[in-house]
Design an enzyme around this catalytic site. Structure first.
Site, PDB file in Angstrom:
ATOM      1  N   GLY A  74       0.563  -5.171   0.729  1.00 53.28           N
ATOM      2  CA  GLY A  74      -0.571  -5.156  -0.196  1.00 53.28           C
ATOM      3  C   GLY A  74      -0.206  -5.731  -1.560  1.00 53.28           C
ATOM      4  O   GLY A  74      -1.072  -6.245  -2.274  1.00 53.28           O
ATOM      5  N   GLU A  83      -0.564  -9.376  -1.133  1.00 57.67           N
ATOM      6  CA  GLU A  83      -2.003  -9.635  -0.945  1.00 57.67           C
ATOM      7  C   GLU A  83      -2.735  -9.566  -2.284  1.00 57.67           C
ATOM      8  O   GLU A  83      -3.627 -10.365  -2.562  1.00 57.67           O
ATOM      9  CB  GLU A  83      -2.581  -8.621   0.048  1.00 57.67           C
ATOM     10  CG  GLU A  83      -2.022  -8.836   1.446  1.00 57.67           C
ATOM     11  CD  GLU A  83      -2.476  -7.772   2.428  1.00 57.67           C
ATOM     12  OE1 GLU A  83      -2.077  -6.603   2.241  1.00 57.67           O
ATOM     13  OE2 GLU A  83      -3.231  -8.104   3.366  1.00 57.67           O
ATOM     14  N   ALA A 127       0.857  -1.178   0.000  1.00 62.60           N
ATOM     15  CA  ALA A 127       0.000   0.000   0.000  1.00 62.60           C
ATOM     16  C   ALA A 127       0.897   1.233   0.000  1.00 62.60           C
ATOM     17  O   ALA A 127       2.065   1.161   0.383  1.00 62.60           O
ATOM     18  CB  ALA A 127      -0.880  -0.020   1.244  1.00 62.60           C
ATOM     19  N   GLU A 178       4.173  -5.694   7.069  1.00 62.80           N
ATOM     20  CA  GLU A 178       3.370  -4.638   7.725  1.00 62.80           C
ATOM     21  C   GLU A 178       3.717  -4.462   9.200  1.00 62.80           C
ATOM     22  O   GLU A 178       3.612  -3.371   9.745  1.00 62.80           O
ATOM     23  CB  GLU A 178       1.875  -4.949   7.586  1.00 62.80           C
ATOM     24  CG  GLU A 178       1.290  -4.668   6.215  1.00 62.80           C
ATOM     25  CD  GLU A 178       1.412  -5.839   5.245  1.00 62.80           C
ATOM     26  OE1 GLU A 178       2.214  -6.765   5.521  1.00 62.80           O
ATOM     27  OE2 GLU A 178       0.712  -5.845   4.224  1.00 62.80           O
TER      28      GLU A 178
HETATM   29  N1  3HC Z   1       4.535   3.522   0.161  1.00 60.65           N
HETATM   30  C1  3HC Z   1       5.030   4.720  -0.162  1.00 60.65           C
HETATM   31  N2  3HC Z   1       6.315   4.939  -0.475  1.00 60.65           N
HETATM   32  C2  3HC Z   1       7.151   3.896  -0.446  1.00 60.65           C
HETATM   33  C3  3HC Z   1       6.727   2.612  -0.093  1.00 60.65           C
HETATM   34  C4  3HC Z   1       5.340   2.430   0.219  1.00 60.65           C
HETATM   35  N3  3HC Z   1       4.830   1.228   0.534  1.00 60.65           N
HETATM   36  N4  3HC Z   1       7.775   1.765  -0.151  1.00 60.65           N
HETATM   37  C5  3HC Z   1       8.837   2.503  -0.527  1.00 60.65           C
HETATM   38  N5  3HC Z   1       8.459   3.795  -0.707  1.00 60.65           N
HETATM   39  C6  3HC Z   1       9.311   4.891  -1.142  1.00 60.65           C
HETATM   40  C7  3HC Z   1      10.399   5.223  -0.126  1.00 60.65           C
HETATM   41  O1  3HC Z   1       9.913   6.132   0.839  1.00 60.65           O
HETATM   42  C8  3HC Z   1      11.468   5.816  -1.014  1.00 60.65           C
HETATM   43  O2  3HC Z   1      11.088   7.143  -1.294  1.00 60.65           O
HETATM   44  P1  3HC Z   1      12.208   8.268  -1.526  1.00 60.65           P
HETATM   45  O3  3HC Z   1      13.059   7.767  -2.653  1.00 60.65           O
HETATM   46  O4  3HC Z   1      11.422   9.482  -1.816  1.00 60.65           O
HETATM   47  O5  3HC Z   1      12.970   8.331  -0.219  1.00 60.65           O
HETATM   48  C9  3HC Z   1      11.338   5.032  -2.319  1.00 60.65           C
HETATM   49  O6  3HC Z   1      10.031   4.445  -2.280  1.00 60.65           O
HETATM   50  C10 3HC Z   1      12.359   3.936  -2.469  1.00 60.65           C
HETATM   51  O7  3HC Z   1      12.346   3.142  -1.296  1.00 60.65           O
HETATM   52  P2  3HC Z   1      13.686   2.567  -0.657  1.00 60.65           P
HETATM   53  O8  3HC Z   1      14.697   3.643  -0.531  1.00 60.65           O
HETATM   54  O9  3HC Z   1      13.271   1.850   0.589  1.00 60.65           O
HETATM   55  O10 3HC Z   1      14.143   1.552  -1.809  1.00 60.65           O
HETATM   56  P3  3HC Z   1      14.823   0.122  -1.678  1.00 60.65           P
HETATM   57  O11 3HC Z   1      15.048  -0.325  -3.061  1.00 60.65           O
HETATM   58  O12 3HC Z   1      15.950   0.176  -0.703  1.00 60.65           O
HETATM   59  O13 3HC Z   1      13.709  -0.813  -1.020  1.00 60.65           O
HETATM   60  C11 3HC Z   1      11.549  -1.790  -0.735  1.00 60.65           C
HETATM   61  C12 3HC Z   1      12.543  -1.114  -1.699  1.00 60.65           C
HETATM   62  C13 3HC Z   1      12.104  -3.139  -0.270  1.00 60.65           C
HETATM   63  C14 3HC Z   1      10.254  -1.984  -1.461  1.00 60.65           C
HETATM   64  C15 3HC Z   1      11.366  -0.887   0.504  1.00 60.65           C
HETATM   65  O14 3HC Z   1      11.042   0.420   0.070  1.00 60.65           O
HETATM   66  C16 3HC Z   1      10.281  -1.308   1.450  1.00 60.65           C
HETATM   67  O15 3HC Z   1      10.508  -2.177   2.278  1.00 60.65           O
HETATM   68  N6  3HC Z   1       9.107  -0.669   1.358  1.00 60.65           N
HETATM   69  C17 3HC Z   1       8.014  -0.891   2.269  1.00 60.65           C
HETATM   70  C18 3HC Z   1       7.320  -2.198   2.008  1.00 60.65           C
HETATM   71  C19 3HC Z   1       6.173  -2.339   2.950  1.00 60.65           C
HETATM   72  O16 3HC Z   1       6.279  -2.175   4.137  1.00 60.65           O
HETATM   73  N7  3HC Z   1       4.993  -2.669   2.394  1.00 60.65           N
HETATM   74  C20 3HC Z   1       3.815  -2.790   3.160  1.00 60.65           C
HETATM   75  C21 3HC Z   1       3.090  -1.488   3.125  1.00 60.65           C
HETATM   76  S1  3HC Z   1       1.677  -1.451   4.194  1.00 60.65           S
HETATM   77  C22 3HC Z   1       0.518  -2.361   3.366  1.00 60.65           C
HETATM   78  O17 3HC Z   1       0.754  -2.842   2.311  1.00 60.65           O
HETATM   79  C23 3HC Z   1      -0.816  -2.440   4.049  1.00 60.65           C
HETATM   80  C24 3HC Z   1      -1.691  -3.464   3.391  1.00 60.65           C
HETATM   81  O18 3HC Z   1      -1.589  -4.668   4.076  1.00 60.65           O
HETATM   82  C25 3HC Z   1      -3.116  -3.025   3.385  1.00 60.65           C
END
Ligand code: 3HC
Ligand code: NAI
Length: 687
Positions: A102, A105, A63, A125
């Site tokens: 997400g 999912e 998400a 998450e």
């Molecule tokens: N939402 C918004 N922005 C995100 C994001 C997300 N889920 N994931 C990454 N970004 C952004 C970062 O803030 C960063 O922005 P910036 O360049 O402006 O600083 C950019 O994307 C690149 O991210 P990274 O520097 O972390 O890039 P990496 O290549 O090192 O890592 C990644 C990539 C492994 C995908 C890492 O970004 C990550 O772990 N992201 C989060 C994944 C996550 O937690 N997903 C679950 C979200 S909650 C959800 O899905 C709820 C659902 O269950 C309903």
């Protein structure tokens, strides 16, 4: 049609490609793009199956976290996913990069999943204080069973594609680099075989054995009580997985939703989401032009193979970079290299490294007693004793030997970097690289910019930090930089409270209850009373305990006595020493309740943080939070001292500091910035 979606049809198979850099987060635009693509595919008679694939470096990374807390703009994620799962045409998720949160999912709503071997899949998450709220808690257990689902969702650990295939999370592997073609061929094959539109939600075989067995969850809670302490998300994840096993699917989904909303609106999750973005923000340095060069660093020198030098060396060996390690004596050199080898061998025993990898890393070290060996290094990091005289001598020698353009770094904890730099003919190449102990483990790296440090040197250090897996926080020169300077105020207050008659055990208890792994006195006893703190001639409780041979857990006990199992009990000797030192200093005993103890210990940290910010030592308040969360394990679910202070209310903090100032003096005088923000109702972000 949307900007992020590309639609094409090939031989009866629609290919919906989403490309929304950087990570294809499921933002409003992406959700709209998916909806548009699927609607076209469903509407066309010539389309029999749909492949959903992403452009760029990854499948959907989850998400869009930045949308949380803002009004929802449709289409909402759950409706999009429902549409896919119940759609009339066979749908395949084609995965590369990461399928996270997400994103996974979404894939679990598709009828089949194919991934390249390098792909990673997971539900992280929990790290954001959330649970998988788009059906993940109900669907994953239906594939992998309850125990594996508990493990994967409470740890947030991603799994590789091969493991995902073996446990049934994906159905097929594609050849690396050929995902699109292999996914289309896979779709064709499924169609030819007359494959059904399977829905994960309809499966029961993997959850049925765990139905109505509450003891499974209680055991799991007990096993992980320490790691989960203070976090809200693991408990809600456990409850949601239990619902997956015990309830019919639709009721389980409803339970997931309630538990998700509770987390989404919690202060813990707000803090953890803040921490996620704060960690990524630290690398952004205002004022450094985009075209600032990054200097090539392909070989490193480290001076001093002690506690820090050894750990620092390992960071570079781990990424395959050769390190020349220089020491003052053969004995110290052998000892240092021996410690590195033992660390690697321990990792090998735990299965984290192969013996071959250990040898490969060890072979990258060039040991030497001669500074001349550092002549070829692109970067030299000094980690000798914390003495200005020795450091000056080391840098003067280094200046004569290091090649032109080499970066000269110091790991000093407290000393004036500008004074060190002034002993060289090239202060523009001198920088602080302040690692935290153990340097091969702790993720914080304070990058200290001196008055004359060149932008390219700063830029290079920030980039290099990321390469070795560290989170760089840029700091200016001052006594203690960011993390140590801020935390020292807590130590000063802890010592003062003890002299006022508050038991060390009460202080430790309050700090533990706040969320730290241990309190300051437990920590001192663990590290050693002779190691903690700087040399001082002042008579203190610590110096008196050391005089009596109480060095902590390692010898004689410290603030506590220890039994043979290292279980602590308050020490009568320590109590006597405290009374003696307090009497000598004329400090009258007072009492303090837990709230007072917490304010005394932590408000000064916030106040020091505000000073660090107003002096420009840190770029932004969130950098201070990152430094303390990563350097001192400040509990992440509070968001660090500055974020936490805002949840307490800056006006409340200022009022309490003023009260403490009137009782105890200037140490509590609120920073001008703090007063100003509190008075205008603003937060640190507006500073
Ligand atoms: N939402 C918004 N922005 C995100 C994001 C997300 N889920 N994931 C990454 N970004 C952004 C970062 O803030 C960063 O922005 P910036 O360049 O402006 O600083 C950019 O994307 C690149 O991210 P990274 O520097 O972390 O890039 P990496 O290549 O090192 O890592 C990644 C990539 C492994 C995908 C890492 O970004 C990550 O772990 N992201 C989060 C994944 C996550 O937690 N997903 C679950 C979200 S909650 C959800 O899905 C709820 C659902 O269950 C309903
Ligand atoms: P240490 O005492 O474990 O190691 C220092 C090493 O430097 C010794 O092995 C010594 O033989 C060697 N050495 C001394 N003079 C030398 C010289 N002229 N040339 C080559 N080698 C020389 O000390 P530690 O703890 O590793 O600290 C090193 C530096 O790192 C200090 O500046 C300290 O403040 C800083 N630091 C220490 C942290 C800690 O937790 N120990 C954390 C962060 C920084």
């Amino acid at each position: 049609m949307s900007d992020v979606m590309h639609f094409e049809v090939e031989n009866g198979i629609a290919i919906v490609t989403i490309d929304s850099p950087p990570v294809n987060a499921l933002s409003q635009a992406v959700r709209q793009g998916i909806t548009d693509g699927f609607q076209q595919a469903w509407a066309r008679d010539d389309v029999q199956a749909i492949v959903l694939i992403c452009g760029g470096r990854t499948f959907f990374a989850g998400a869009d976290i930045s949308e949380f807390g803002k009004p929802l703009q449709g289409p909402d994620l759950l409706s999009v996913l429902d549409g896919i799962e119940n759609g009339s045409k066979l749908t395949i998720a084609a995965i590369h990069g990461n399928a996270l949160g997400g994103g996974l999912e979404l894939a679990l709503h598709c009828h089949y999943r194919i991934a390249v071997p390098s792909a990673k899949l997971g539900l992280p998450e929990v790290h954001l204080g959330l649970l998988p709220g788009a059906g993940g808690t109900q669907r994953l257990p239906r594939i992998v069973g309850v125990p594996a689902a508990l493990d994967l969702m409470t740890s947030g650990r991603p799994i590789g594609a091969r493991e995902a295939l073996s446990v049934g999370v994906i159905d097929a592997l594609a050849e690396e680099g050929k995902l699109r073609d292999d996914a289309v061929a896979y779709a064709r094959r499924l169609l030819d075989e007359g494959a059904t539109l399977t829905r994960v939600r309809d499966r029961d075989d993997k959850v049925a054995p765990y139905r109505n067995k509450p003891e499974i969850y209680d055991d799991f809670r007990r096993q992980h009580a320490r790691g989960f302490r203070g976090f809200k998300a693991p408990e809600n994840i456990i409850k949601a997985i239990q619902a997956a096993a015990d309830l019919p699917f639709d009721q389980g989904i409803q339970r997931e939703r309630e538990l998700f909303v509770e987390l989404r609106d919690s202060k813990e999750s707000a803090a953890q989401r803040y921490a996620f973005f704060a960690e990524r923000e630290t690398a952004k340095v205002p004022g450094l032009p985009k075209d600032t060069p990054v200097l090539p660093v392909t070989s490193v020198g480290v001076i001093g193979a002690g506690t820090m030098g050894g750990g620092i060396t390992m960071n570079f060996l781990n990424i395959g970079m050769p390190v020349t390690l220089v020491e003052a004596s053969q004995e110290a050199l052998d000892r240092g290299i021996g410690v590195i080898r033992r660390n690697y061998e321990t990792s090998a025993r735990k299965g984290k490294l192969t013996n071959e990898q250990v040898e490969k890393r060890m072979a990258l070290i060039t040991p030497s007693l001669d500074y001349a060996a550092l002549a070829g290094a692109d970067l030299v990091i000094e980690a000798v004793f914390e003495s200005m005289a020795i450091k000056k001598e080391v840098f003067a020698r280094l200046d004569k030997i290091a090649k032109p353009g080499a970066i000269l770094a110091s790991n000093t904890s407290f000393l004036d970097l500008d004074e060190i730099a002034a002993t060289t003919s090239r202060p523009e190449n001198v920088i602080g690289l302040h690692f935290f102990s153990p340097a091969n483990v702790m993720r914080l790296l304070e990058v200290v910019r001196g008055q004359k440090t060149a932008p390219a040197v700063i830029n290079t250090a920030m980039q290099l930090a990321k390469k070795i897996g560290k989170v760089p926080v840029l700091a200016g020169v001052c006594d203690g930089f960011i993390a140590n300077r801020a935390m020292r105020t807590r130590g000063v207050q802890a010592d003062a409270l003890v002299l006022e008659g508050v038991a060390p055990a009460d202080i430790d208890r309050v700090i533990y209850a706040y969320g730290f792994a241990m309190g300051p006195f437990q920590m001192t006893d663990l590290v050693g009373l002779d190691v903690i703190g700087r040399d001082s001639t002042e008579k203190t409780v610590r110096s008196e305990l050391v005089k009596r041979g109480r060095l902590g857990q390692k010898q004689g006990g410290g603030y506590y006595d220890y039994d043979e199992n290292r279980r602590p009990t308050p020490s009568p000797v320590a109590t006597e020493v405290i009374r003696e030192v307090a009497a000598e200093k004329g400090i009258a005993p007072r009492t303090a309740d837990d709230a007072e103890i917490l304010a005394r210990l932590l408000y000064p940290v916030v106040n020091e943080g505000a000073k660090i910010l107003e002096e420009g030592i840190a770029i932004r308040a969130s950098d201070i939070d990152v430094a303390l969360m990563m350097g001192y394990n400040w509990p992440v679910y509070t968001g660090g001292p500055m974020f936490w202070a805002e949840t307490v209310g800056l006006a409340n903090i200022v009022a309490k500091l003023k009260e403490l100032e009137s009782r105890y003096g200037a140490a509590f005088k609120p920073a001008a910035l703090l007063e100003q923000l509190a008075a205008s109702g603003k937060g640190f972000r507006d500073a």
